[in-house]
Design a protein around this motif. Sequence first.
Motif, PDB file in Angstrom:
ATOM      1  N   ALA A 237       0.831  -1.211   0.000  1.00  0.00           N
ATOM      2  CA  ALA A 237       0.000   0.000   0.000  1.00  0.00           C
ATOM      3  C   ALA A 237       0.868   1.266   0.000  1.00  0.00           C
ATOM      4  CB  ALA A 237      -0.911  -0.002   1.223  1.00  0.00           C
ATOM      5  N   LYS A 238       0.223   2.414  -0.217  1.00  0.00           N
ATOM      6  CA  LYS A 238       0.933   3.689  -0.162  1.00  0.00           C
ATOM      7  C   LYS A 238       1.434   3.924   1.265  1.00  0.00           C
ATOM      8  CE  LYS A 238      -2.494   6.188  -1.464  1.00  0.00           C
ATOM      9  NZ  LYS A 238      -3.309   7.382  -1.831  1.00  0.00           N
ATOM     10  N   PRO A 239       2.555   4.633   1.417  1.00  0.00           N
ATOM     11  CA  PRO A 239       3.096   4.891   2.761  1.00  0.00           C
ATOM     12  C   PRO A 239       2.069   5.475   3.727  1.00  0.00           C
ATOM     13  CG  PRO A 239       4.703   5.525   1.118  1.00  0.00           C
ATOM     14  CD  PRO A 239       3.456   5.147   0.366  1.00  0.00           C
ATOM     15  N   SER A 240       1.258   6.417   3.248  1.00  0.00           N
ATOM     16  CA  SER A 240       0.260   7.029   4.137  1.00  0.00           C
ATOM     17  C   SER A 240      -0.784   6.015   4.582  1.00  0.00           C
ATOM     18  CB  SER A 240      -0.420   8.213   3.439  1.00  0.00           C
ATOM     19  OG  SER A 240      -1.054   7.790   2.238  1.00  0.00           O
ATOM     20  N   ASP A 241      -1.142   5.099   3.661  1.00  0.00           N
ATOM     21  CA  ASP A 241      -2.126   4.066   4.006  1.00  0.00           C
ATOM     22  C   ASP A 241      -1.533   3.035   4.966  1.00  0.00           C
ATOM     23  OD1 ASP A 241      -4.011   5.274   2.421  1.00  0.00           O
ATOM     24  OD2 ASP A 241      -3.619   4.009   0.666  1.00  0.00           O
ATOM     25  N   TYR A 244      -1.464   4.652   8.394  1.00  0.00           N
ATOM     26  CA  TYR A 244      -2.814   4.688   8.969  1.00  0.00           C
ATOM     27  C   TYR A 244      -3.222   3.306   9.481  1.00  0.00           C
ATOM     28  CZ  TYR A 244      -7.885   5.070   9.312  1.00  0.00           C
ATOM     29  OH  TYR A 244      -9.184   5.028   9.766  1.00  0.00           O
ATOM     30  N   GLU A 245      -2.964   2.279   8.672  1.00  0.00           N
ATOM     31  CA  GLU A 245      -3.364   0.923   9.051  1.00  0.00           C
ATOM     32  C   GLU A 245      -2.660   0.470  10.329  1.00  0.00           C
ATOM     33  OE1 GLU A 245      -3.362  -3.691   7.345  1.00  0.00           O
ATOM     34  OE2 GLU A 245      -2.628  -2.046   6.075  1.00  0.00           O
ATOM     35  N   ILE A 246      -1.356   0.708  10.394  1.00  0.00           N
ATOM     36  CA  ILE A 246      -0.607   0.274  11.576  1.00  0.00           C
ATOM     37  C   ILE A 246      -1.070   1.018  12.825  1.00  0.00           C
ATOM     38  CG2 ILE A 246       1.670   0.203  12.664  1.00  0.00           C
ATOM     39  CD1 ILE A 246       2.880  -0.215   9.899  1.00  0.00           C
TER      40      ILE A 246
END
Length: 368
Positions: A237-241, A244-246
Amino acid sequence: MKNFDYWKKLHDSNKLEEFSSDKAGLLWLKIKSIVRKELIAAFANEANLKLAQSALSKQFEELYKILSKDVSKSYQLLDGFIRKINKTQASKINTAQLVSELYKLKSFDWGGDYQNSLDKYLVSRYVKTHQSYEVLLSKFDTEISRAVQGYVLNSWYNHWSSILIEHIFKSHPAVLPTVGQIKSVDFFINDIPFDLKVTYLPAEFIKEKRKQKGFPVELTFLKQQALKSRIAFDKKAKPSDIQYEIVEKMKDRGDASCSKALSQLRQENLQILQEAQSNTKTLAKWLYENQGEMRFGSENRLFLVLVDTEDFNNSWKLKRNLDLLKPTIQNYLNNFDNKKIEDLKVTFSYKGKPQTFTALADIIFIVK
């Protein structure tokens, strides 16, 4: 000679430093504020002036020549007229209803990157036309592709929340509004022209400061903590995603290890925030030097920096929080007389430009 053309050339060249310290230059800007057909006509009528010129640009020049003969008296005439017009404009804003509309936006996601042509079309046709959230939403069913819904909603939110924030400033007695749009000037505080910039504590600024302090890179740190806590995440996924997920999974896990890791990141970033609050010039200079090339400006700027200390990603919500915005802004304006011009001076450079720039700038932090 500092005549009309002198100030026009400076303004058109975006060389605005001298306007802050010259009464004639300030007069030029104030007149520029009313260079609209209906406004000039109303002002001329109120001041008992008969203008020979009919073209707007020529009326601007003619009015400047007349008013520059007695700058102090002209200030009184212009200031009184501008305040009266602003009062009329402000009366058309239903603040309570506007705030209510803004609270209907539940998430802030741009949903993509679009070219200027699309920007201009959507902003003019939808963002600046519809104050009602429901009316705007109805346009998605028949007129606006779902693909750009996030862009339109975020732009709508930014536009009307900016109107709300500007209204707080323009309602204060220390502030003289610009009733017509002037390039790089939103209002005057004690006769100092300022362009208002509403922003957040920039992620890149935080990243730079974390590196300077020897703090770990946030995403790298979070990935390491996720590995230790056996928290799976989408590595593609994208770094921002990914971040957010973590973070969300660590919050949901809620054990001592996850809580400690999140607390560490938060405390480190709060330290950066506190230092920025203590030394506003550092952040102001950074904001000038890291502005987008297409929107570069060296004008005086008043930055309103919004920070939700519980979750920096939710700082966008503070744009509609009148209970926080209004007292903080009013307190700043109430105490503006205590500020020294020298303390507001910021000198900066910009990549690709050989000269050094100087502007008057300050920062108001809205912190929750």
